[in-house]
Scaffold this active site. Structure first.
Site, PDB file in Angstrom:
ATOM      1  N   GLU A  99      43.320  27.955  36.105  1.00 38.54           N
ATOM      2  CA  GLU A  99      44.340  27.250  35.335  1.00 38.54           C
ATOM      3  C   GLU A  99      45.457  26.849  36.303  1.00 38.54           C
ATOM      4  OE1 GLU A  99      45.807  27.655  30.756  1.00 38.54           O
ATOM      5  OE2 GLU A  99      44.424  29.113  31.535  1.00 38.54           O
ATOM      6  N   GLU A 118      50.693  38.342  30.632  1.00 35.83           N
ATOM      7  CA  GLU A 118      50.549  37.267  29.642  1.00 35.83           C
ATOM      8  C   GLU A 118      50.650  37.806  28.214  1.00 35.83           C
ATOM      9  OE1 GLU A 118      46.807  35.228  29.946  1.00 35.83           O
ATOM     10  OE2 GLU A 118      47.580  33.497  28.847  1.00 35.83           O
TER      11      GLU A 118
HETATM   12  C1  BGC Z   1      48.308  29.211  29.190  1.00 37.83           C
HETATM   13  C2  BGC Z   1      49.639  29.405  28.514  1.00 37.83           C
HETATM   14  C3  BGC Z   1      49.903  28.141  27.776  1.00 37.83           C
HETATM   15  C4  BGC Z   1      48.877  28.118  26.689  1.00 37.83           C
HETATM   16  C5  BGC Z   1      49.021  27.051  25.689  1.00 37.83           C
HETATM   17  C6  BGC Z   1      47.286  29.148  28.113  1.00 37.83           C
HETATM   18  O1  BGC Z   1      46.001  29.049  28.561  1.00 37.83           O
HETATM   19  O2  BGC Z   1      48.043  30.144  30.137  1.00 37.83           O
HETATM   20  O3  BGC Z   1      50.592  30.065  29.122  1.00 37.83           O
HETATM   21  O4  BGC Z   1      51.190  27.911  27.371  1.00 37.83           O
HETATM   22  O5  BGC Z   1      47.570  28.157  27.193  1.00 37.83           O
HETATM   23  O6  BGC Z   1      49.190  27.639  24.525  1.00 37.83           O
END
Ligand code: BGC
Length: 740
Positions: free
Chosen positions: A339, A622
């Site tokens: 990501e 997270e």
């Molecule tokens: C990310 C988040 C992001 C989200 C969207 C995730 O995969 O890591 O931090 O804001 O997706 O909701």
């Protein structure tokens, strides 16, 4: 001096291998001044006569390449010799390599390319310009594969071969000079422990989760291999665990030359605390041969937080390292899995904390430039900037798209630049207009696909969006963004009358739909007047209602006491996600519940800020429970141990606990409020902030029952003090002491 530099590429497809473009230069006369500018589709590294020039890495950085790409300029005046070899190494990087969780290759360009020009001014005033063109030669390199997510393979035995002359290629973008901060190598961390795991794997612990790479010094036989894999955590058995990296291999391979080699990636980076020596040619490991190098945007540190509670200090450390790890040219969500993207919501949520730690004005000016360029014709702002996923843009979601108003206004309050606010104003306006026309209702944002109170703990465990209806969140953010637009417009002397009316209408509509008989009536998405009225209640909804003034003055106490009750019923714990968490402590302390705010801050059971601290975290996680109480992990699919969003709590620690608060009407802390809220539970708090007007410090400490305050105000600044007793004063330059 006319520039005629051309974009050049390799005549052969080299996959993910790095290649080198070479040229030479012989100055004809005495050089007075020489500079070299370069950019790439891919990541480039510039070498002059075999030496890397400058300390910038991962150039040209990441922008919305379809619109613009930065170039960097290097001063070569004192570096040129009579014969000079110019080399530009380039690897796929963000532009060409694998990027986005859709695993797209070639999102921005089908192959790596570079463009460069050298400008020389001779002592006699004449000039010469050397530019990239088809005369440049292309060579293979020893970096036989390099990808952002997958890491780098460097074969030091590989022969360097001439591939041929460069090919001119067409790159449709705009070149702009370096706008953001340079990415550079920062902290260097040595191993704290070498482990042999129960599985028999050799793992090095650097003691800190971070972004960067491991530099390895090695002597070995020619052709010996070192293979490194990275991880953020060990599992409950103490084994190496990297399943949460999803498809990002984070694998660095070095094939040794036979001499003494010092190896590290040139075009890739990893998110890690642990490194597994998957292959290593020696039985013995000398820790001195391994060094973890943290890399991030070179930002000037502005804030320092310290208090009398070791766990809160560790929390602060984790917040700071979360920012270091994710401020790598653009604000990313996380630095390790497949990501590492510019998620707009995360950036917006964390802005105030970020602007305490570092001077982030330039950093955001660059990235917001891309947010503006990627804004839809209709004003929409997507979830990720730069966009890099195949097909459609990411969701247009409330609290994500609002980065378009929240950060520009935040920058103005922190740094006071009207120029910048003016530049961002059209983007702010377009975003508000977009919401205004989105959905079936004029004054609410109903419908749409939102991320919601992302990762809140009050919904089914398999849902990420929290239980707070997204219609409510989106409509509150509509109000919030409209207010920010009005404030910005007033500063800039714009006519905002229509928005003032709009703001009143939104508030009224929010109240009609969501407030009934002095309480929240939290109707679900899609609810219509006449439908049954379910009794939904979430902490986040009350937090938003209080913090954004959806409830009226006389309702505040009952709303706050309901919120407090919900928190208490939940064992003095939050359930909030990305949307509610930044404001929950504010909503409490603004309404007479400062003690409860401290209790939440000091809570150690999940969900809480200290839960991760108590479980050995060195960065923010997270999920509240990325690592669960029973030692298992949240999941493999979405579980980062380096996600700064919940670090937004730092804003409360600074603004409320220490009491350093900007005054919007006197931006850049020319005037500020100093309203400390001491609490014996943390003993003391000593907080320093370097503002554009000098250094402010708020220090309080307990001696017995008594609290002592030391407040420092820089020259030319007014500090409006309010102590808990109600004592007020206007403080000028100097150190002021009080006790009560
Ligand atoms: C990310 C988040 C992001 C989200 C969207 C995730 O995969 O890591 O931090 O804001 O997706 O909701």
């Amino acid at each position: 001096m006319k520039r005629i530099a051309k974009w050049i590429a390799c005549p052969k497809d080299m996959g993910s291998a790095a290649i080198t473009f070479c040229s030479s230069f012989h100055p004809q006369k005495t050089v007075k001044k020489a500079s070299f500018s370069a950019s790439a589709m891919g990541i480039y590294a510039f070498y002059l006569n075999g030496e890397r020039v400058g300390n910038g890495i991962l150039t040209p950085g990441w922008t919305s390449y379809q619109h613009r790409v930065q170039y960097q300029t290097y001063d070569l005046t004192d570096l040129l010799r009579t014969e000079n070899r110019l080399e530009l190494g380039v690897a796929p990087g963000w532009a060409v390599g694998c990027i986005g969780y859709g695993h797209t290759n070639h999102f921005f360009a089908d192959r790596p390319s570079v463009i460069a020009w050298m400008e020389v001014v001779y002592a006699d005033g004449s000039t010469e310009c050397l530019c990239t063109d088809e005369s440049w030669q292309v060579y293979t390199s020893r970096i036989i594969s390099s990808e952002i997510y997958h890491g780098e393979t460097v074969d030091l035995t590989a022969p360097i071969k001439l591939i041929g002359n460069a090919e001119i290629c067409r790159v449709k973008t705009r070149l702009i000079p370096q706008k953001g901060e340079w990415i550079t190598e920062q902290e260097r961390l040595m191993p704290v422990q070498i482990l042999l795991t129960p599985k028999g794997e050799r793992v090095i612990d650097f003691g800190q989760n971070m972004t960067g790479y491991v530099e390895v010094r090695a002597r070995g036989k020619r052709g010996d291999r070192i293979v490194l894999h990275h991880a953020e955590v060990l599992d409950s058995e103490g084994n190496f665990y990297n399943e949460n990296y999803r498809q990002a291999r984070n694998e660095n391979i070095y094939v040794l030359s036979g001499g003494e080699d010092l190896s590290k990636p040139t075009y890739s980076f990893q998110g890690f605390r642990y490194v597994r020596l998957t292959e290593y040619p020696h039985k013995k490991i000398d820790p001195a041969d391994f060094c973890a190098v943290a890399v991030h945007s070179e930002l000037k540190r502005t804030g320092e937080y310290r208090c009398g509670n070791a766990k809160i200090n560790q929390l602060y450390h984790n917040i700071l390292w979360g920012q270091k790890s994710n401020y790598l040219d653009i604000p990313t969500d996380c630095p390790q899995r497949d990501e590492r993207l510019g998620w707009t919501g995360d950036a917006q949520i964390f802005y105030r904390a970020a602007a305490f730690n570092y001077d982030v004005e330039r950093f955001f000016e660059k990235w917001l430039g891309d947010v503006a360029l990627e804004q839809g014709e209709d004003g929409s702002v997507a979830g990720i900037v730069p966009h890099c996923l195949p097909g459609k843009r990411t969701r247009i979601s409330a609290a994500w798209g609002d980065v378009a108003t929240v950060v520009p206004w935040g920058l103005y309050v922190t740094y006071g630049s009207k120029r910048l606010l003016k530049k961002h104003f059209p983007m702010m306006k377009k975003w508000v207009n977009y919401i205004h026309s989105a959905g079936p209702e004029e004054f609410l944002w109903l419908g749409g696909k939102h991320y919601g109170d992302w990762l809140a703990m009050d919904n089914d465990p398999d849902r990420n969006d929290g239980a707070t209806p997204t219609d409510f969140i989106a409509s509150v953010y509509f109000l919030y963004s409209t207010r920010l637009l009005i404030k910005a417009g007033r500063v800039l002397g714009e006519d905002v009358k229509a928005y003032e009316t709009l703001e009143k209408e939104i508030l009224a509509a929010l109240r009609v739909r969501y407030v009934r008989e002095g309480d929240l009536r939290l109707v679900p998405n899609g609810w219509k007047e006449g439908d049954e009225e379910p009794n939904l209640k979430t902490q986040t909804a009350y937090v938003l209602a209080l913090y954004f003034g959806i409830c009226q003055k006389e309702e505040k106490q009952s709303f706050a006491s309901r919120l407090a009750e919900m928190i208490r019923k939940n064992g003095t714990r939050m359930t909030t996600g990305f949307v509610g968490t930044p404001y929950i402590l504010h909503a409490l302390s603004q309404n007479g519940y400062t003690d409860l705010a401290y209790e939440l801050l000091l809570q150690e059971k999940s969900p809480s800020w200290l839960y991760s601290v108590c479980h050995g975290a060195t960065t923010m996680w997270e999920h509240w429970n990325s690592l669960k109480e029973d030692g298992s992990f949240w999941s493999t699919s979405m579980n980062s141990f380096n996600h700064y969003a919940y670090g937004a709590v730092l804003d409360w620690m600074v603004e409320v606990s220490a009491g350093i608060t900007p005054i919007e009407e006197k931006p850049a802390y020319e005037e500020l409020r100093i309203e400390p809220h001491p609490h014996s539970a943390i003993g003391f708090s000593d907080v320093m902030l370097k503002t554009r007007h000098g250094t402010v410090r708020s220090n309080w400490y307990y001696k017995g029952e008594k609290v002592f305050y030391e407040i420092e105000i820089p020259k030319g600044v007014k500090g409006h003090l309010r102590l808990p007793s109600g004592y007020t004063a206007v403080l000028g330059q100097g150190c002021h002491c009080f006790s009560e």
